[in-house]
Design a protein around this motif. Structure first.
Motif, PDB file in Angstrom:
ATOM      1  N   PHE A 194      16.383 -13.408  60.181  1.00 34.88           N
ATOM      2  CA  PHE A 194      15.298 -12.894  59.354  1.00 34.88           C
ATOM      3  C   PHE A 194      14.083 -12.554  60.205  1.00 34.88           C
ATOM      4  CE2 PHE A 194      11.405 -13.719  56.914  1.00 34.88           C
ATOM      5  CZ  PHE A 194      11.563 -12.814  55.876  1.00 34.88           C
ATOM      6  N   SER A 195      13.706 -13.491  61.079  1.00 33.89           N
ATOM      7  CA  SER A 195      12.521 -13.279  61.912  1.00 33.89           C
ATOM      8  C   SER A 195      12.657 -12.037  62.779  1.00 33.89           C
ATOM      9  CB  SER A 195      12.263 -14.496  62.810  1.00 33.89           C
ATOM     10  OG  SER A 195      12.049 -15.639  62.018  1.00 33.89           O
ATOM     11  N   SER A 196      13.790 -11.903  63.473  1.00 34.66           N
ATOM     12  CA  SER A 196      14.001 -10.751  64.351  1.00 34.66           C
ATOM     13  C   SER A 196      14.008  -9.449  63.564  1.00 34.66           C
ATOM     14  CB  SER A 196      15.322 -10.881  65.103  1.00 34.66           C
ATOM     15  OG  SER A 196      15.287 -12.007  65.929  1.00 34.66           O
ATOM     16  N   GLN A 197      14.676  -9.465  62.418  1.00 31.74           N
ATOM     17  CA  GLN A 197      14.760  -8.260  61.586  1.00 31.74           C
ATOM     18  C   GLN A 197      13.365  -7.816  61.129  1.00 31.74           C
ATOM     19  OE1 GLN A 197      17.578  -6.525  60.617  1.00 31.74           O
ATOM     20  NE2 GLN A 197      16.360  -5.067  59.474  1.00 31.74           N
ATOM     21  N   MET A 198      12.591  -8.751  60.629  1.00 30.10           N
ATOM     22  CA  MET A 198      11.271  -8.408  60.100  1.00 30.10           C
ATOM     23  C   MET A 198      10.300  -8.012  61.221  1.00 30.10           C
ATOM     24  SD  MET A 198      11.475  -8.445  56.843  1.00 30.10           S
ATOM     25  CE  MET A 198      13.176  -7.921  56.959  1.00 30.10           C
ATOM     26  N   GLU A 199      10.365  -8.729  62.341  1.00 31.74           N
ATOM     27  CA  GLU A 199       9.510  -8.369  63.472  1.00 31.74           C
ATOM     28  C   GLU A 199       9.869  -6.980  63.984  1.00 31.74           C
ATOM     29  OE1 GLU A 199      10.034 -11.643  66.172  1.00 31.74           O
ATOM     30  OE2 GLU A 199       8.520 -12.859  65.144  1.00 31.74           O
ATOM     31  N   GLY A 200      11.158  -6.652  63.959  1.00 26.99           N
ATOM     32  CA  GLY A 200      11.612  -5.327  64.378  1.00 26.99           C
ATOM     33  C   GLY A 200      11.083  -4.232  63.470  1.00 26.99           C
ATOM     34  N   GLU A 201      10.805  -4.581  62.232  1.00 28.13           N
ATOM     35  CA  GLU A 201      10.245  -3.618  61.284  1.00 28.13           C
ATOM     36  C   GLU A 201       8.720  -3.660  61.270  1.00 28.13           C
ATOM     37  OE1 GLU A 201      12.028  -4.001  57.405  1.00 28.13           O
ATOM     38  OE2 GLU A 201      14.048  -4.138  58.255  1.00 28.13           O
ATOM     39  N   GLY A 202       8.146  -4.449  62.178  1.00 31.16           N
ATOM     40  CA  GLY A 202       6.688  -4.516  62.277  1.00 31.16           C
ATOM     41  C   GLY A 202       6.013  -5.316  61.178  1.00 31.16           C
ATOM     42  N   LYS A 203       6.745  -6.187  60.534  1.00 29.18           N
ATOM     43  CA  LYS A 203       6.179  -6.986  59.434  1.00 29.18           C
ATOM     44  C   LYS A 203       5.741  -8.348  59.952  1.00 29.18           C
ATOM     45  CE  LYS A 203       8.998  -4.703  55.993  1.00 29.18           C
ATOM     46  NZ  LYS A 203       8.188  -4.154  54.973  1.00 29.18           N
ATOM     47  N   GLU A 204       4.731  -8.889  59.309  1.00 22.55           N
ATOM     48  CA  GLU A 204       4.260 -10.231  59.647  1.00 22.55           C
ATOM     49  C   GLU A 204       5.075 -11.232  58.837  1.00 22.55           C
ATOM     50  OE1 GLU A 204       0.326 -12.957  59.106  1.00 22.55           O
ATOM     51  OE2 GLU A 204       0.014 -10.834  59.561  1.00 22.55           O
ATOM     52  N   ILE A 205       5.735 -12.135  59.549  1.00 16.59           N
ATOM     53  CA  ILE A 205       6.594 -13.087  58.857  1.00 16.59           C
ATOM     54  C   ILE A 205       5.895 -14.431  58.678  1.00 16.59           C
ATOM     55  CG2 ILE A 205       8.768 -12.054  59.575  1.00 16.59           C
ATOM     56  CD1 ILE A 205       8.894 -14.283  61.735  1.00 16.59           C
ATOM     57  N   SER A 206       6.286 -15.115  57.610  1.00 20.33           N
ATOM     58  CA  SER A 206       5.786 -16.468  57.377  1.00 20.33           C
ATOM     59  C   SER A 206       6.827 -17.223  56.559  1.00 20.33           C
ATOM     60  CB  SER A 206       4.432 -16.439  56.654  1.00 20.33           C
ATOM     61  OG  SER A 206       4.552 -15.776  55.415  1.00 20.33           O
ATOM     62  N   THR A 207       6.656 -18.530  56.532  1.00 18.66           N
ATOM     63  CA  THR A 207       7.578 -19.396  55.817  1.00 18.66           C
ATOM     64  C   THR A 207       6.779 -20.367  54.973  1.00 18.66           C
ATOM     65  OG1 THR A 207       9.192 -19.268  57.613  1.00 18.66           O
ATOM     66  CG2 THR A 207       9.424 -21.106  56.092  1.00 18.66           C
ATOM     67  N   LYS A 208       7.202 -20.539  53.733  1.00 19.19           N
ATOM     68  CA  LYS A 208       6.608 -21.553  52.868  1.00 19.19           C
ATOM     69  C   LYS A 208       7.672 -22.610  52.622  1.00 19.19           C
ATOM     70  CE  LYS A 208       4.428 -22.467  48.509  1.00 19.19           C
ATOM     71  NZ  LYS A 208       4.061 -22.003  47.179  1.00 19.19           N
ATOM     72  N   ASN A 209       7.463 -23.808  53.188  1.00 17.44           N
ATOM     73  CA  ASN A 209       8.394 -24.916  52.978  1.00 17.44           C
ATOM     74  C   ASN A 209       8.132 -25.504  51.604  1.00 17.44           C
ATOM     75  OD1 ASN A 209       9.604 -24.790  55.597  1.00 17.44           O
ATOM     76  ND2 ASN A 209       7.713 -25.626  56.412  1.00 17.44           N
ATOM     77  N   ILE A 210       9.164 -25.545  50.781  1.00 16.73           N
ATOM     78  CA  ILE A 210       9.019 -25.989  49.393  1.00 16.73           C
ATOM     79  C   ILE A 210       9.336 -27.472  49.244  1.00 16.73           C
ATOM     80  CG2 ILE A 210       9.883 -25.668  47.039  1.00 16.73           C
ATOM     81  CD1 ILE A 210      10.395 -22.705  47.855  1.00 16.73           C
ATOM     82  N   SER A 211      10.466 -27.912  49.809  1.00 17.82           N
ATOM     83  CA  SER A 211      10.820 -29.333  49.681  1.00 17.82           C
ATOM     84  C   SER A 211      11.705 -29.768  50.839  1.00 17.82           C
ATOM     85  CB  SER A 211      11.532 -29.603  48.349  1.00 17.82           C
ATOM     86  OG  SER A 211      12.805 -28.994  48.332  1.00 17.82           O
ATOM     87  N   LEU A 212      11.684 -31.070  51.085  1.00 15.11           N
ATOM     88  CA  LEU A 212      12.510 -31.680  52.119  1.00 15.11           C
ATOM     89  C   LEU A 212      12.935 -33.046  51.598  1.00 15.11           C
ATOM     90  CD1 LEU A 212      13.491 -31.570  55.161  1.00 15.11           C
ATOM     91  CD2 LEU A 212      11.467 -32.949  55.654  1.00 15.11           C
TER      92      LEU A 212
END
Length: 169
Positions: free
Chosen positions: A83-101
């Motif tokens: 996901f990270s590589s794909q989105m970075e390749g498209e010039g998008k800023e990636i982030s993650t929201k951790n919901i539960s552990l």
């Protein structure tokens, strides 16, 4: 001639593995394979290397060669979706929201895929992956407790799982 011999052996081993072995079952040693198939050790190694690249087997240093828990049909694991590589390749800023552990005893399929002992536990991490602030991927990840000990959600909010693992080694 040698390259065709190792490919022939690789195909025989692959067929034998799929038919006669269970996930995570140990295979005969290189020496035993040499005797079984009456080929050189280098031929056995070439065949095993290829099977490992194809995701059919895995090796544990000092312990042996084992059948992979799932047969990955992709020859190069590095080319699997990121996901990270794909989105970075498209010039998008990636982030993650951790919901539960939460720490849990995973289902049998997860236990096999993670190569866990029957009573081992794993953390179930649920997170949302975003690109330019838009939610795109809902993700459930299992992390073996024996590798990620004392994991808490706040730690994961400080960076990526990859960085967290490297930091704790």
């Amino acid at each position: 001639m040698k390259s065709s011999l190792y490919k022939e052996l690789m195909n025989q081993l692959a067929s034998h593995i799929k038919k006669d072995y269970q996930p995570n079952q140990k295979l005969p040693s290189e020496r035993e394979l040499v005797d079984m198939f009456r080929v050189s050790r280098s031929t056995v190694r070439l065949a095993l290397n290829e099977l490992e690249e194809k995701g059919l087997i895995y090796r544990l240093h000092g312990k042996g060669t084992f059948v992979a828990p799932i047969f990955i049909k992709q020859p190069n694991l590095g080319s699997m979706y990121s996901f990270s590589s794909q989105m970075e390749g498209e010039g998008k800023e990636i982030s993650t929201k951790n919901i539960s552990l939460k720490l849990c005893k995973p289902e049998k399929e997860i236990v096999l895929q993670l190569n866990l002992a029957p009573n081992d536990q794993a953390y179930e991490l649920i997170r949302l992956r975003l690109a330019d602030g838009e939610p795109l991927v809902y993700n459930r990840t299992y992390l073996p407790e024996k590798i990620f000990s004392n994991l808490i959600l706040e730690d994961l909010n400080q960076g990526t799982l990859y960085r967290f693992k490297q930091y704790n080694e």
